[in-house]
Scaffold this active site. Structure first.
Site, PDB file in Angstrom:
ATOM      1  N   ARG A  22      30.972  48.121  42.341  1.00 57.30           N
ATOM      2  CA  ARG A  22      32.181  48.793  42.863  1.00 57.30           C
ATOM      3  C   ARG A  22      32.026  49.025  44.365  1.00 57.30           C
ATOM      4  NH1 ARG A  22      36.565  49.068  39.419  1.00 57.30           N
ATOM      5  NH2 ARG A  22      37.233  50.979  40.433  1.00 57.30           N
TER       6      ARG A  22
ATOM      7  N   HIS B 173      37.533  41.424  40.585  1.00 58.04           N
ATOM      8  CA  HIS B 173      37.681  42.541  39.645  1.00 58.04           C
ATOM      9  C   HIS B 173      36.279  43.065  39.355  1.00 58.04           C
ATOM     10  CE1 HIS B 173      38.656  44.789  35.969  1.00 58.04           C
ATOM     11  NE2 HIS B 173      37.542  44.248  35.490  1.00 58.04           N
TER      12      HIS B 173
ATOM     13  N   THR C  58      40.529  49.015  46.162  1.00 59.13           N
ATOM     14  CA  THR C  58      41.449  48.108  45.447  1.00 59.13           C
ATOM     15  C   THR C  58      42.429  47.447  46.408  1.00 59.13           C
ATOM     16  OG1 THR C  58      41.333  49.493  43.481  1.00 59.13           O
ATOM     17  CG2 THR C  58      43.213  48.012  43.620  1.00 59.13           C
TER      18      THR C  58
ATOM     19  N   GLU D 298      34.807  44.349  28.542  1.00 63.02           N
ATOM     20  CA  GLU D 298      35.178  43.210  29.398  1.00 63.02           C
ATOM     21  C   GLU D 298      34.167  42.068  29.305  1.00 63.02           C
ATOM     22  OE1 GLU D 298      35.821  44.967  33.237  1.00 63.02           O
ATOM     23  OE2 GLU D 298      37.646  45.979  32.574  1.00 63.02           O
TER      24      GLU D 298
ATOM     25  N   ASN E   4      43.219  40.504  45.279  1.00 65.29           N
ATOM     26  CA  ASN E   4      42.180  41.266  45.993  1.00 65.29           C
ATOM     27  C   ASN E   4      40.763  40.728  45.714  1.00 65.29           C
ATOM     28  OD1 ASN E   4      42.098  42.196  43.397  1.00 65.29           O
ATOM     29  ND2 ASN E   4      42.221  44.368  43.912  1.00 65.29           N
TER      30      ASN E   4
ATOM     31  N   PHE F  64      53.284  47.092  38.081  1.00 66.42           N
ATOM     32  CA  PHE F  64      52.708  45.868  38.650  1.00 66.42           C
ATOM     33  C   PHE F  64      52.143  44.910  37.585  1.00 66.42           C
ATOM     34  CE2 PHE F  64      49.357  49.148  38.854  1.00 66.42           C
ATOM     35  CZ  PHE F  64      48.313  48.518  38.182  1.00 66.42           C
TER      36      PHE F  64
HETATM   37  P1  AMP Z   1      41.654  47.387  37.530  1.00 67.70           P
HETATM   38  O1  AMP Z   1      42.100  48.689  38.128  1.00 67.70           O
HETATM   39  O2  AMP Z   1      40.433  46.832  38.122  1.00 67.70           O
HETATM   40  O3  AMP Z   1      41.682  47.370  36.056  1.00 67.70           O
HETATM   41  O4  AMP Z   1      42.747  46.282  37.964  1.00 67.70           O
HETATM   42  C1  AMP Z   1      44.020  46.532  38.334  1.00 67.70           C
HETATM   43  C2  AMP Z   1      44.372  45.444  39.292  1.00 67.70           C
HETATM   44  O5  AMP Z   1      45.773  45.442  39.415  1.00 67.70           O
HETATM   45  C3  AMP Z   1      43.843  45.664  40.695  1.00 67.70           C
HETATM   46  O6  AMP Z   1      42.587  45.059  40.898  1.00 67.70           O
HETATM   47  C4  AMP Z   1      44.888  44.978  41.563  1.00 67.70           C
HETATM   48  O7  AMP Z   1      44.548  43.639  41.802  1.00 67.70           O
HETATM   49  C5  AMP Z   1      46.138  44.934  40.692  1.00 67.70           C
HETATM   50  N1  AMP Z   1      47.265  45.673  41.252  1.00 67.70           N
HETATM   51  C6  AMP Z   1      48.437  45.129  41.612  1.00 67.70           C
HETATM   52  N2  AMP Z   1      49.281  46.051  42.091  1.00 67.70           N
HETATM   53  C7  AMP Z   1      48.626  47.227  42.032  1.00 67.70           C
HETATM   54  C8  AMP Z   1      48.968  48.556  42.386  1.00 67.70           C
HETATM   55  N3  AMP Z   1      50.164  48.871  42.874  1.00 67.70           N
HETATM   56  N4  AMP Z   1      48.051  49.506  42.188  1.00 67.70           N
HETATM   57  C9  AMP Z   1      46.827  49.197  41.651  1.00 67.70           C
HETATM   58  N5  AMP Z   1      46.456  47.957  41.293  1.00 67.70           N
HETATM   59  C10 AMP Z   1      47.343  46.983  41.482  1.00 67.70           C
END
Ligand code: AMP
Length: 142
Positions: free
Chosen positions: A87, A120, A93, A131, A117, A59
């Protein structure tokens, strides 16, 4: 309770929906202070650097494309157990799995793209430090 700082980003979908103020109100109602905030236009390079840990994930390209689709608002939250408190406020997520009353459950639905979503949030103290310094200089945090 440990006083902590964490990084949140109000993502482009939430900015387009005009819910910045409502999201900030959620943080403040939970006792988290907005220690710094700015408007940022990420580009492919900066978005890719920020999400570098996901570079090999399927992704990644979609996530970078989404993060450059409009302005976002990185912000630093400060308060008791800020990382976990944020969180909890964010919810799952995947917004379709986020409970009502969470930011994602309330502001990222209906959801057709997991990248969109709403917010973050740093997932650990180590991530929070990296970050926060990605977006803010020491003088902006003073
Ligand atoms: P983080 O895990 O917060 O570092 O960010 C990863 C971000 O990737 C998530 O907040 C989602 O917006 C995005 N994302 C898009 N597709 C996926 C997926 N299949 N699984 C997990 N995160 C995804």
């Amino acid at each position: 309770m440990t006083n902590q700082r964490t990084l949140s980003i109000i993502k482009p979908d939430a900015v387009k929906k005009g819910v910045i103020g409502q999201i900030l109100a959620r943080f403040e109602a939970k006792g988290l202070k907005v220690a710094a905030i700015k408007k940022v236009y990420l580009n492919a390079q900066t978005a890719g650097e920020f999400y570098a840990e996901h570079k090999e994930r399927p992704f990644f390209g979609e996530l970078v494309d989404f993060m450059v689709s409009g302005p976002c608002y990185p912000l630093v939250l400060e308060g008791p157990n800020a990382i976990m408190a944020n969180r909890e406020l964010m919810g799952a997520t995947n917004p379709t799995k986020a409970e009502a009353g969470t930011i994602r459950g309330d502001f990222a639905m209906p959801c057709t793209d997991l990248s969109a979503n709403a917010v973050h949030g740093s997932d650990s103290e180590e991530s929070a430090n990296r970050e926060i310094s990605f977006f803010f200089s020491a003088s902006e945090l003073a």
